[in-house]
Enzyme design. Structure first.
Site, PDB file in Angstrom:
ATOM      1  N   GLY A  32     -39.540 -61.934  39.830  1.00  0.00           N
ATOM      2  CA  GLY A  32     -38.167 -62.275  40.203  1.00  0.00           C
ATOM      3  C   GLY A  32     -38.151 -63.246  41.364  1.00  0.00           C
TER       4      GLY A  32
ATOM      5  N   CYS B 101     -45.980 -59.546  39.910  1.00  0.00           N
ATOM      6  CA  CYS B 101     -45.447 -60.444  40.948  1.00  0.00           C
ATOM      7  C   CYS B 101     -44.442 -59.688  41.824  1.00  0.00           C
ATOM      8  CB  CYS B 101     -44.846 -61.689  40.302  1.00  0.00           C
ATOM      9  SG  CYS B 101     -44.610 -63.069  41.461  1.00  0.00           S
ATOM     10  N   TYR B 102     -43.146 -59.962  41.690  1.00  0.00           N
ATOM     11  CA  TYR B 102     -42.154 -59.230  42.472  1.00  0.00           C
ATOM     12  C   TYR B 102     -42.266 -57.728  42.196  1.00  0.00           C
ATOM     13  CZ  TYR B 102     -37.604 -57.969  44.490  1.00  0.00           C
ATOM     14  OH  TYR B 102     -36.600 -57.407  45.243  1.00  0.00           O
TER      15      TYR B 102
ATOM     16  N   HIS C 295     -49.092 -63.587  36.787  1.00  0.00           N
ATOM     17  CA  HIS C 295     -48.292 -63.341  35.584  1.00  0.00           C
ATOM     18  C   HIS C 295     -49.189 -63.278  34.345  1.00  0.00           C
ATOM     19  CE1 HIS C 295     -44.191 -63.837  37.259  1.00  0.00           C
ATOM     20  NE2 HIS C 295     -44.828 -64.571  38.152  1.00  0.00           N
TER      21      HIS C 295
ATOM     22  N   GLU D 170     -48.345 -62.422  31.436  1.00  0.00           N
ATOM     23  CA  GLU D 170     -47.582 -62.743  30.230  1.00  0.00           C
ATOM     24  C   GLU D 170     -47.597 -64.232  29.893  1.00  0.00           C
ATOM     25  OE1 GLU D 170     -44.444 -62.788  33.580  1.00  0.00           O
ATOM     26  OE2 GLU D 170     -46.420 -61.956  33.147  1.00  0.00           O
TER      27      GLU D 170
ATOM     28  N   ASP E  66     -31.620 -68.553  11.756  1.00  0.00           N
ATOM     29  CA  ASP E  66     -31.119 -67.410  12.516  1.00  0.00           C
ATOM     30  C   ASP E  66     -29.980 -66.686  11.807  1.00  0.00           C
ATOM     31  OD1 ASP E  66     -32.899 -68.536  14.293  1.00  0.00           O
ATOM     32  OD2 ASP E  66     -31.342 -69.507  15.483  1.00  0.00           O
TER      33      ASP E  66
ATOM     34  N   LYS F  97     -37.842 -67.488  17.925  1.00  0.00           N
ATOM     35  CA  LYS F  97     -37.717 -68.077  16.592  1.00  0.00           C
ATOM     36  C   LYS F  97     -38.861 -67.673  15.656  1.00  0.00           C
ATOM     37  CE  LYS F  97     -35.120 -71.076  15.584  1.00  0.00           C
ATOM     38  NZ  LYS F  97     -33.777 -71.087  14.965  1.00  0.00           N
TER      39      LYS F  97
END
Length: 514
Positions: free
Chosen positions: A53, A80-81, A175, A177, A233, A370
């Site tokens: 964050g 992180c945060y 991070h 991710e 979508d 997507k």
């Protein structure tokens, strides 16, 4: 089925955390950082992850979770945060770092007899990770130990140890991710499977089963209306809802005059085999009338959104719900849906329902990217011809004809774009790029055609490579190909005398120009 709860503290990467978890095969949900612990308990979480964050844990207005989450007895990982929240909660101290750390950094994993000292770092060597922080842990909380460090963050990774080891609380300053963290997925897998003991049983098939249950519960015995465009979508969303409630779904295809060349006819043809109940509405006149002399992209989007709802209201009979094919990239760029993330631009189908609207929303794809939508579509049996269509913006060509809209300018763009896409398909390049389209610029340039001076429109071609739409690089299309497309457009489309190619990436640019 256990899920992983991701507490969102406002990181732009929050959905990437959930995405990586799903790639491992485990179901995940994102909830706001301040969700009460009792509410989290209702999700039956097998693990909790605290996202990054933009705030400082020691600053005014800092964000903190319900402290009762630390008593749930669930394995926890702070990123992180999130690491700094954990460190602060357990009595450590976080302060501004003398040296900020953004981008790649190398971590050194603490080892014992050649093996990683922490189960979290099993099969993870010293390697590059992605950092994005200006604060760091300066005093270790009691009962924790360091498991990895970087040149700037001595306590780059920490975990509860000794008498607190049973808590299974871990923290990473970097991070995992983000793809630039080379062993990030391995770290998450170690945490979720080896430490939390979760089973990787989430898949497109299980997602469909879960959504069908949720749709049936939400809709009850009510009827549902869906705006279908022929894009990936809305088509996947419609078929998914149709699987849940059958004939009680009424699809409406609105031809708003902002579509690609012959789009209405093409869409109705390839949607026919899907067995959906579809009504075609010709609303070109009302859309173009309301958009006349409007140049601002934000005003265009709002007008299109309002007009779309207006047209829908005329089609509503006994329907109680509205289906939308909203995806997460739409959400994260438009509104802070889960936490305090930064708003980039509004989308016509995100948060656009007026208060007078009596329809309740059903958005079964709201948490997907997507490529995940396409995987769900394949599981539903939707043809590849539909699934592999390039993304098309909800506001259509209104955000690709920059400046004021007229039928003439829309037709110029349609004809040029048809040539671009036709050549991409002819040369086998269409499926090699994520998205390709043309943009008609609000400027004119001097040219010479047939020994005569011209002063006509400039067209920009845009093609990007991406995996999820959150980031994108411009596609390095062959020069010969671009030359062919440019020559065809200038020779065959009256009103264009110059063609340019957009070589900007996202970020800093967005994929669409408006």
């Amino acid at each position: 089925m256990h899920s992983v709860i991701v507490l969102d503290f406002g990181s732009q990467y929050t959905q990437l955390i959930a995405r990586r978890i799903r790639e491992i095969g485990i179901y995940s949900e994102i909830v706001p950082y301040n969700t009460p612990a009792e509410k989290i308990r209702e999700h039956n979480p097998g693990a909790i992850i605290l996202s990054g964050g933009p705030n400082s844990v020691y600053g005014e207005g800092s964000l903190h979770p319900d402290e009762a989450i630390f008593t749930l007895g669930v394995p926890m990982l702070g990123i992180c945060y999130g690491l700094q929240v954990i460190a602060t909660h357990f009595g450590g101290r976080v302060d501004v770092s003398p040296k900020q750390e953004f981008g790649r950094a190398k971590i050194l994993v603490n080892r014992h007899d050649g093996a990683a000292a922490s189960m979290l770092f099993k099969d993870v060597p010293d390697s590059d990770v992605w950092m994005s922080h200006g604060d760091k842990v300066v005093d270790m909380p009691e009962g924790f130990r360091v498991t990895a460090s970087s040149s700037n963050s001595e306590m780059c990774a920490i975990e509860a140890s000794g008498s607190k080891a049973a808590l299974k609380v871990y923290g990473l300053q970097f991070h995992p991710e983000v793809q630039h963290s080379l062993y990030g997925k391995q770290l998450l897998q170690n945490f979720l499977i080896d430490i939390a003991g979760l089973t990787p049983d989430w898949s497109p098939k299980s997602f469909i089963e879960h959504q069908i249950e949720e749709i049936r519960e939400a809709a009850g015995e009510g009827t549902v209306i869906c705006g279908i465009s022929g894009g990936v979508d809305s088509t996947v969303a419609a078929v998914l809802v149709s699987k849940a409630i059958g004939e009680r779904l009424h699809c409406v295809f609105v031809d708003n005059g902002l579509l690609r060349k012959d789009e209405g006819k093409k869409v109705m043809e390839f949607l026919k085999p899907l067995g959906l109940r579809i009504t075609l509405v010709d609303a070109e006149d009302i859309f173009l009338k309301r958009l006349k002399s409007v140049a601002s992209p934000e005003k265009k989007r709002k007008i299109i959104g309002r007009t779309f709802i207006h047209v829908f209201e005329e089609q509503i009979h006994e329907e109680k719900f509205l289906v939308q094919g909203t995806l997460y990239p739409d959400v994260i760029e438009s509104v802070s849906v889960k936490g305090p993330s930064e708003t980039i631009k509004s989308h016509h189908n995100v948060g656009g329902l007026p208060k007078r609207m009596k329809l309740k929303l059903i958005e079964p794809l709201r948490e997907l990217f997507k490529d995940e939508v396409r995987a769900v579509g394949r599981e539903l049996g939707i043809p590849e011809e539909i699934l592999m269509r390039h993304p098309f913006p909800g506001p259509g060509l209104a955000v690709r004809v920059l400046g004021s809209l007229t039928r003439e300018r829309l037709d110029i763009l349609r004809n040029a774009d048809e040539i671009f896409i036709e050549e991409l398909k002819k040369t086998g390049l269409y499926q090699q790029v994520w998205q390709a389209f043309s943009v008609l610029l609000p400027v004119q340039s001097v040219g010479v055609m047939g020994d005569k001076r011209t002063y006509e429109n400039v067209l920009a071609l845009r093609a990007v490579e991406s995996s999820d739409g959150m980031t994108a690089d411009w596609a390095h299309l062959p020069h010969e190909f671009l030359s062919t497309v440019s020559n065809r457009i200038i020779n065959e489309v009256r009103g264009i005398n110059r063609v340019a190619y957009d070589i900007s990436s996202k970020p800093p640019a967005t994929i669409e120009w408006e």
